[in-house]
Write an enzyme that holds these catalytic residues in place. Sequence first.
Site, mmCIF file in Angstrom:
data_model
loop_
_atom_site.group_PDB
_atom_site.id
_atom_site.type_symbol
_atom_site.label_atom_id
_atom_site.label_comp_id
_atom_site.label_asym_id
_atom_site.label_seq_id
_atom_site.Cartn_x
_atom_site.Cartn_y
_atom_site.Cartn_z
ATOM 1 N N LYS A 122 0.800 -1.176 0.079
ATOM 2 C CA LYS A 122 0.108 0.014 0.278
ATOM 3 C C LYS A 122 0.958 1.352 -0.110
ATOM 4 C CE LYS A 122 -2.304 -1.289 3.731
ATOM 5 N NZ LYS A 122 -1.727 -2.789 3.792
ATOM 6 N N THR A 123 1.831 1.248 0.890
ATOM 7 C CA THR A 123 2.681 2.396 0.852
ATOM 8 C C THR A 123 3.518 2.572 -0.477
ATOM 9 O OG1 THR A 123 3.048 2.215 3.162
ATOM 10 C CG2 THR A 123 4.723 3.568 2.150
ATOM 11 N N ASP A 178 -1.373 6.924 6.233
ATOM 12 C CA ASP A 178 -1.180 5.327 6.653
ATOM 13 C C ASP A 178 -2.253 5.474 7.844
ATOM 14 O OD1 ASP A 178 -0.658 2.702 6.243
ATOM 15 O OD2 ASP A 178 1.351 3.043 7.217
ATOM 16 N N THR A 207 -5.654 -1.017 6.960
ATOM 17 C CA THR A 207 -5.772 -2.472 7.328
ATOM 18 C C THR A 207 -7.054 -3.197 7.911
ATOM 19 O OG1 THR A 207 -4.874 -2.371 9.479
ATOM 20 C CG2 THR A 207 -3.353 -2.784 7.730
ATOM 21 N N ARG A 258 6.712 -8.117 1.742
ATOM 22 C CA ARG A 258 7.590 -7.460 2.849
ATOM 23 C C ARG A 258 8.259 -8.743 3.567
ATOM 24 N NH1 ARG A 258 4.731 -3.817 6.850
ATOM 25 N NH2 ARG A 258 4.984 -2.493 4.817
#
Length: 347
Positions: A80-81, A125, A174, A233
């Site tokens: 997302k980032t 975020d 999230t 990640r």
Amino acid sequence: MTQQFPDHAAAAAAPGQRLVGAEEEPDEQTIESALRPKALGDFVGQPRVRQQLSLVLEASKLRGRSADHILLSGPPGLGKTTLAMIVAEEMGAPLRISSGPAIQHSGDLAAILSSLTPGEVLFLDEIHRMSRPAEEMLYMAMEDFRVDIVVGKGAGATSIPLELPPFTLVAATTRAGLLPGPLRDRFGFTGHLEFYDVAELELVLRRSAGLLDLPISTEGFTEIASRSRGTPRIANRLLRRVRDWALVHDVGHIDARSCAAALDMYEVDARGLDRLDRSVLEALVHKFGGGPVGLSTLAIAVGEETETVETVAEPYLVREGLIGRTPRGRIALPAAWDHLGLAAPEG
């Protein structure tokens, strides 16, 4: 000649570090940033979201206007980032980064919004953790590019309207279900990111290994990808730990056996489970006969807090079909018995 690996991290993980946790460790942020793709065409996976987002950005560039506000939802570690950074890069606009927990007052949000430049991309975020007063101020900012600043208190308070330049808000969460309807409705595009399959994670690992100048076999990529919980990640984190192991053990070309040995040393098994996950499974099977057992009792059995078991270990175990949640408590499913090398009881 021994292969040298640049920019290697410490050979062992920091005490308590959870290699299969999708949260980003502070000391990993610099490396994570270097591995992030800079263009939408380099972003691996999420084909539907990439296609839709590409259309949104291309249309906004043809119109010569800022892109619609974008909401990205999904579990941590899926990109997302990275997508927010790509949006700013594709639009040729500066990027401002903040987060929901950092905005606890409407004045905090007003200070950020008032300093934006025309066309700037603002990334928030964990937007679901923003305070309610700031959330309500954001409604008007997103829709009308205007906020009202209240000066003074009580009967003498006055409202001063502040015009804002056009900007694009990219928000990540999230827990999309915690966002109020009026806020969700103000986003022009909503994309939900899904977990990656092994083939997609292999592509992520190949790109990262190339950037790290890390020689690794095709089977090695498959071995790491299969233990990465469908999360890029985590895949990149495991890749760096394999690199450390290879450096310390003077391994020039890394194959599947080397990858397995490295990840076994870090207690990440063939299915991606770590020490905590296996402790929960073993307690459920060996101490409680497969359940059902209450969450608090299970947490005590593994020596962890209830919240840790519920939010850290349980989601992946449930997703993998290893445990089930019932009104009477947690139960071990047949796959859990099989993973532990045991025969599931009849019925």
